[in-house]
Design a protein around this motif. Structure first.
Motif, PDB file in Angstrom:
ATOM      1  N   GLN A 115      77.416  52.649  17.356  1.00  2.99           N
ATOM      2  CA  GLN A 115      77.460  53.723  18.085  1.00  2.99           C
ATOM      3  C   GLN A 115      77.534  54.222  17.152  1.00  2.99           C
ATOM      4  OE1 GLN A 115      79.573  55.326  21.257  1.00  2.99           O
ATOM      5  NE2 GLN A 115      79.435  53.604  22.599  1.00  2.99           N
ATOM      6  N   LEU A 116      77.724  53.839  15.565  1.00  2.00           N
ATOM      7  CA  LEU A 116      78.055  54.503  14.744  1.00  2.00           C
ATOM      8  C   LEU A 116      77.823  53.904  13.966  1.00  2.00           C
ATOM      9  CD1 LEU A 116      82.510  54.248  14.832  1.00  2.00           C
ATOM     10  CD2 LEU A 116      80.630  56.386  14.980  1.00  2.00           C
ATOM     11  N   GLY A 117      76.953  54.431  12.415  1.00  2.00           N
ATOM     12  CA  GLY A 117      76.425  54.292  10.847  1.00  2.00           C
ATOM     13  C   GLY A 117      77.391  53.912  10.049  1.00  2.00           C
ATOM     14  N   VAL A 118      76.613  52.884   9.114  1.00  2.00           N
ATOM     15  CA  VAL A 118      77.802  52.100   7.959  1.00  2.00           C
ATOM     16  C   VAL A 118      78.449  53.276   7.471  1.00  2.00           C
ATOM     17  CG1 VAL A 118      77.407  51.320   5.799  1.00  2.00           C
ATOM     18  CG2 VAL A 118      75.868  50.690   8.302  1.00  2.00           C
ATOM     19  N   GLY A 119      79.623  53.151   6.840  1.00  2.00           N
ATOM     20  CA  GLY A 119      80.294  54.042   6.640  1.00  2.00           C
ATOM     21  C   GLY A 119      80.918  55.377   7.221  1.00  2.00           C
ATOM     22  N   LEU A 141      83.561  43.613   9.663  1.00  2.00           N
ATOM     23  CA  LEU A 141      83.138  44.652  10.675  1.00  2.00           C
ATOM     24  C   LEU A 141      83.502  46.075   9.880  1.00  2.00           C
ATOM     25  CD1 LEU A 141      82.199  42.603  13.692  1.00  2.00           C
ATOM     26  CD2 LEU A 141      81.154  42.843  11.810  1.00  2.00           C
ATOM     27  N   LEU A 142      84.674  46.022   9.836  1.00  2.00           N
ATOM     28  CA  LEU A 142      85.533  47.352   9.066  1.00  2.00           C
ATOM     29  C   LEU A 142      86.034  47.285   7.970  1.00  2.00           C
ATOM     30  CD1 LEU A 142      87.079  48.337  13.183  1.00  2.00           C
ATOM     31  CD2 LEU A 142      85.338  49.582  11.939  1.00  2.00           C
ATOM     32  N   VAL A 143      86.985  48.991   7.332  1.00  2.00           N
ATOM     33  CA  VAL A 143      87.292  47.921   6.213  1.00  2.00           C
ATOM     34  C   VAL A 143      88.278  49.585   6.233  1.00  2.00           C
ATOM     35  CG1 VAL A 143      85.139  50.149   5.034  1.00  2.00           C
ATOM     36  CG2 VAL A 143      87.225  48.364   3.662  1.00  2.00           C
ATOM     37  N   THR A 148      90.201  54.686   8.711  1.00  2.00           N
ATOM     38  CA  THR A 148      88.615  53.152   8.848  1.00  2.00           C
ATOM     39  C   THR A 148      87.604  53.001   9.030  1.00  2.00           C
ATOM     40  OG1 THR A 148      91.231  52.315   9.734  1.00  2.00           O
ATOM     41  CG2 THR A 148      88.986  50.613   9.913  1.00  2.00           C
ATOM     42  N   PHE A 149      86.863  52.615   8.648  1.00  2.00           N
ATOM     43  CA  PHE A 149      85.124  53.206   8.604  1.00  2.00           C
ATOM     44  C   PHE A 149      84.401  51.662   8.662  1.00  2.00           C
ATOM     45  CE2 PHE A 149      87.983  55.297   5.407  1.00  2.00           C
ATOM     46  CZ  PHE A 149      86.744  56.668   5.505  1.00  2.00           C
ATOM     47  N   VAL A 150      83.216  51.456   9.196  1.00  2.00           N
ATOM     48  CA  VAL A 150      82.320  50.526   9.411  1.00  2.00           C
ATOM     49  C   VAL A 150      81.480  50.027   8.013  1.00  2.00           C
ATOM     50  CG1 VAL A 150      80.136  49.847  11.394  1.00  2.00           C
ATOM     51  CG2 VAL A 150      81.573  52.053  11.544  1.00  2.00           C
TER      52      VAL A 150
END
Length: 241
Positions: A17-21, A53-55, A62-64
Motif C-alpha cells: 500500500q506504500l510507495g517506494v521510499g 524489501l525494506l531498508v 525503516t522505509f520501503v
C-alpha cells in the motif's frame, strides 16, 4: 503459521500500500496494531530487510526499498539490460591500468603470464543509482588505445565490435552469493558486509578466441536472479508399463 510468519505477511500487505521510499510505522506502532510483541515485529522486519524489501536508515526509521531488478541469465551487457528495462545506464571508471597477466589471469585468458592485460574497474549505475562494481580484464593487444572515456560512452561489447571488429558470441558465467568488503561497500554506498552476488565470466569471440574475464559484484538488495526452465516431456515405452 507462526506469529513471525503471520506478522511478516501483514507487513508485506502494508508495503504493497506504500510507495517506494515511504516510511513504515515504528516497531512500537506495529506491535500495538498487529497485537504481537515488539520482538516478533523486529524479527519479521529483519527478515524483510535481508530480502531487500525494506531498508533501515539510522536515526530515521525503516522505509520501503526500490524493487529488485530481475536479472535473467542471458548473454547481454549491463548497458543492453538496463536499456531494455527503460532505465538509463551509466558507467564511472574507478581504475584503468595495464599489468602482466600473471599465472591466474593467464590461465583464464589462455595467454602467457607475461602478456600485458588492461584491467578496468567500473562502477555501474542505472537511473543514477549504484548497481554493481565490474572489473574487466582483456589483453592489451586486442584493444589498443582503449581509454576510460571510451567505456563511459557505450557498451564494451558495442565498442569491441565497432572499433576492433570483435564479436562476442558466448561464454561461461558462474554466480555465487557473497558479501561486500570495505572497498566495495564504499563504492556502492551500502553497509559493510551487505549481501551481494559475485558474477565471474569469460567470453569468446566468433573465432573461438577468449576475449575477456570479468569479475562483478552486484548489490544483493537490488538484484534477483531469474531463469526460465524447460523440461522435455517424458517418453514412455509401449505396453503401458
Amino acid at each position: 503459521m507462526t506469529k513471525q510468519s503471520e506478522t511478516r505477511s501483514q507487513v508485506l500487505d502494508l508495503i504493497e500500500q506504500l510507495g517506494v521510499g515511504e516510511a513504515i510505522p515504528s516497531e512500537r506502532q506495529l506491535s500495538a496494531s498487529l497485537g504481537v510483541s515488539r520482538l516478533t515485529v523486529r524479527a519479521a522486519l529483519d527478515e524483510l530487510v535481508r530480502e531487500g524489501l525494506l531498508v533501515r536508515r539510522h536515526g530515521s526509521g525503516t522505509f520501503v526499498s526500490e524493487p529488485k531488478i530481475a536479472q535473467e541469465l542471458t548473454m547481454t551487457s549491463f548497458t543492453e539490460d538496463m536499456e531494455r528495462r527503460g532505465m538509463v545506464p551509466a558507467s564511472r571508471t574507478l581504475d584503468l591500468r595495464i599489468a602482466p597477466a600473471g599465472a591466474h589471469l593467464g590461465r583464464l585468458l589462455h595467454v602467457s603470464p607475461s602478456e600485458p592485460v588492461v584491467i578496468i574497474s567500473r562502477l555501474r549505475l542505472a537511473d543514477r543509482e549504484t548497481m554493481a562494481i565490474e572489473t574487466l580484464h582483456v589483453r592489451e593487444s586486442l584493444v589498443p588505445g582503449l581509454s576510460s572515456r571510451d567505456l563511459e560512452r557505450q557498451s564494451f561489447y558495442e565498442l569491441l565490435l565497432d572499433r576492433y571488429g570483435i564479436d562476442i558470441v558466448g561464454g561461461l558465467q558462474t554466480i555465487e552469493p557473497t558479501v561486500t568488503n570495505e572497498t566495495e561497500s564504499e563504492a556502492l554506498g551500502v553497509p559493510l558486509h551487505s549481501p551481494a552476488f559475485l558474477f565471474e565470466r569469460t567470453t569468446r569471440s566468433s573465432s573461438g578466441e577468449i576475449v575477456e574475464y570479468v569479475r562483478s559484484i552486484y548489490r544483493g538488495d537490488r538484484y534477483k536472479l531469474v531463469t526460465e526452465l524447460n523440461r522435455s516431456p517424458l517418453r514412455r515405452n509401449g505396453g503401458g508399463n
